[in-house]
Write an enzyme that holds these catalytic residues in place. Sequence first.
Site, PDB file in Angstrom:
ATOM      1  N   CYS A 129       5.427  -0.072   7.204  1.00 44.50           N
ATOM      2  CA  CYS A 129       5.101   1.093   6.374  1.00 44.50           C
ATOM      3  C   CYS A 129       6.314   1.411   5.512  1.00 44.50           C
ATOM      4  O   CYS A 129       7.441   1.381   6.006  1.00 44.50           O
ATOM      5  CB  CYS A 129       4.777   2.276   7.281  1.00 44.50           C
ATOM      6  SG  CYS A 129       4.415   3.803   6.396  1.00 44.50           S
ATOM      7  N   LEU A 130       6.078   1.754   4.252  1.00 39.60           N
ATOM      8  CA  LEU A 130       7.207   2.058   3.365  1.00 39.60           C
ATOM      9  C   LEU A 130       7.969   3.310   3.808  1.00 39.60           C
ATOM     10  O   LEU A 130       9.110   3.493   3.424  1.00 39.60           O
ATOM     11  CB  LEU A 130       6.722   2.214   1.914  1.00 39.60           C
ATOM     12  CG  LEU A 130       6.248   0.912   1.237  1.00 39.60           C
ATOM     13  CD1 LEU A 130       5.686   1.210  -0.144  1.00 39.60           C
ATOM     14  CD2 LEU A 130       7.390  -0.098   1.144  1.00 39.60           C
ATOM     15  N   GLN A 182       3.056  10.043   0.860  1.00 35.52           N
ATOM     16  CA  GLN A 182       4.366   9.381   1.013  1.00 35.52           C
ATOM     17  C   GLN A 182       5.299   9.667  -0.168  1.00 35.52           C
ATOM     18  O   GLN A 182       6.489   9.394  -0.079  1.00 35.52           O
ATOM     19  CB  GLN A 182       4.182   7.872   1.178  1.00 35.52           C
ATOM     20  CG  GLN A 182       3.566   7.488   2.516  1.00 35.52           C
ATOM     21  CD  GLN A 182       3.308   6.000   2.587  1.00 35.52           C
ATOM     22  OE1 GLN A 182       2.305   5.521   2.091  1.00 35.52           O
ATOM     23  NE2 GLN A 182       4.242   5.267   3.173  1.00 35.52           N
ATOM     24  N   HIS A 198      -4.698   1.726   7.263  1.00 33.61           N
ATOM     25  CA  HIS A 198      -3.345   2.287   7.374  1.00 33.61           C
ATOM     26  C   HIS A 198      -3.160   3.431   6.357  1.00 33.61           C
ATOM     27  O   HIS A 198      -2.668   4.503   6.706  1.00 33.61           O
ATOM     28  CB  HIS A 198      -2.326   1.162   7.140  1.00 33.61           C
ATOM     29  CG  HIS A 198      -0.901   1.596   7.121  1.00 33.61           C
ATOM     30  ND1 HIS A 198       0.002   1.209   8.106  1.00 33.61           N
ATOM     31  CD2 HIS A 198      -0.190   2.383   6.278  1.00 33.61           C
ATOM     32  CE1 HIS A 198       1.182   1.740   7.837  1.00 33.61           C
ATOM     33  NE2 HIS A 198       1.088   2.457   6.736  1.00 33.61           N
ATOM     34  N   GLU A 199      -3.572   3.187   5.115  1.00 32.65           N
ATOM     35  CA  GLU A 199      -3.355   4.204   4.069  1.00 32.65           C
ATOM     36  C   GLU A 199      -4.279   5.414   4.269  1.00 32.65           C
ATOM     37  O   GLU A 199      -3.865   6.551   4.043  1.00 32.65           O
ATOM     38  CB  GLU A 199      -3.564   3.605   2.674  1.00 32.65           C
ATOM     39  CG  GLU A 199      -2.638   2.444   2.320  1.00 32.65           C
ATOM     40  CD  GLU A 199      -1.174   2.722   2.570  1.00 32.65           C
ATOM     41  OE1 GLU A 199      -0.746   3.891   2.491  1.00 32.65           O
ATOM     42  OE2 GLU A 199      -0.440   1.753   2.871  1.00 32.65           O
ATOM     43  N   GLY A 202       0.824  -1.198   0.000  1.00 33.41           N
ATOM     44  CA  GLY A 202       0.000   0.000   0.000  1.00 33.41           C
ATOM     45  C   GLY A 202       0.860   1.250   0.000  1.00 33.41           C
ATOM     46  O   GLY A 202       1.996   1.229   0.496  1.00 33.41           O
ATOM     47  N   HIS A 247      -2.824   7.752   6.641  1.00 33.36           N
ATOM     48  CA  HIS A 247      -1.796   8.626   6.058  1.00 33.36           C
ATOM     49  C   HIS A 247      -2.418   9.921   5.527  1.00 33.36           C
ATOM     50  O   HIS A 247      -1.813  10.993   5.609  1.00 33.36           O
ATOM     51  CB  HIS A 247      -1.088   7.929   4.886  1.00 33.36           C
ATOM     52  CG  HIS A 247       0.072   7.070   5.277  1.00 33.36           C
ATOM     53  ND1 HIS A 247       1.178   7.558   5.935  1.00 33.36           N
ATOM     54  CD2 HIS A 247       0.323   5.751   5.089  1.00 33.36           C
ATOM     55  CE1 HIS A 247       2.052   6.576   6.128  1.00 33.36           C
ATOM     56  NE2 HIS A 247       1.560   5.455   5.634  1.00 33.36           N
TER      57      HIS A 247
HETATM   58 NI    NI Z   1       2.402   3.538   5.575  1.00 37.40          NI
END
Ligand code: NI
Length: 173
Positions: free
Chosen positions: A94-95, A51, A136-137, A46, A140
């Site tokens: 998380c990236l 991000q 989660h996304e 995701g 963000h």
């Molecule tokens: Ni994340």
Amino acid sequence: MAILPIIKAPDPRLKRRSEPVAVVDRDVRRQLADMLETMYAAPGVGLSAIQVGVARRLIVIDVAKAPDAPAPLKLINPEIIEQSGDTILTEEGCLSFPEQFAEVTRPTAVVVRYLDEQGEIRTLRADGLLARCLQHEIDHLEGKVFVEYLSPLKRGMILRKMAKVKRLAPAEA
Ligand code: NI
């Protein structure tokens, strides 16, 4: 399409609230395509626009695992309209926090309303990994990252590690 640099924590941009998309146009579709390519390259399941430094309410997700075919999802202005009362504790990453994982409690299932690439309103019911990923996304987009669910001690540990990684490799930021 293009692979975009992913912002790594700590970074004030990750705390910014993203703005709704008013018109679903070619720009939006290009942004989503770039985000999907960036997510696959990372690799991750995701990614939200913030991000990659774009404060618009766009997310991409693909929780399919090989040998299943890819199942990319592109969501514009997603919002959770229902969530289950029961919750589940699962490890999350998380990236923007490479190599950091922690257990987070979230509702087990959600219903999300969003616009697709044609600007049509869609509803998605999800549980399991997809439900988790959607939550989660969407967090963000509100400027919230998963470590905010952790105890101050655990959160502090992860943030210190991230700050240290950044000091050692400032060019990568
Ligand atoms: Ni994340």
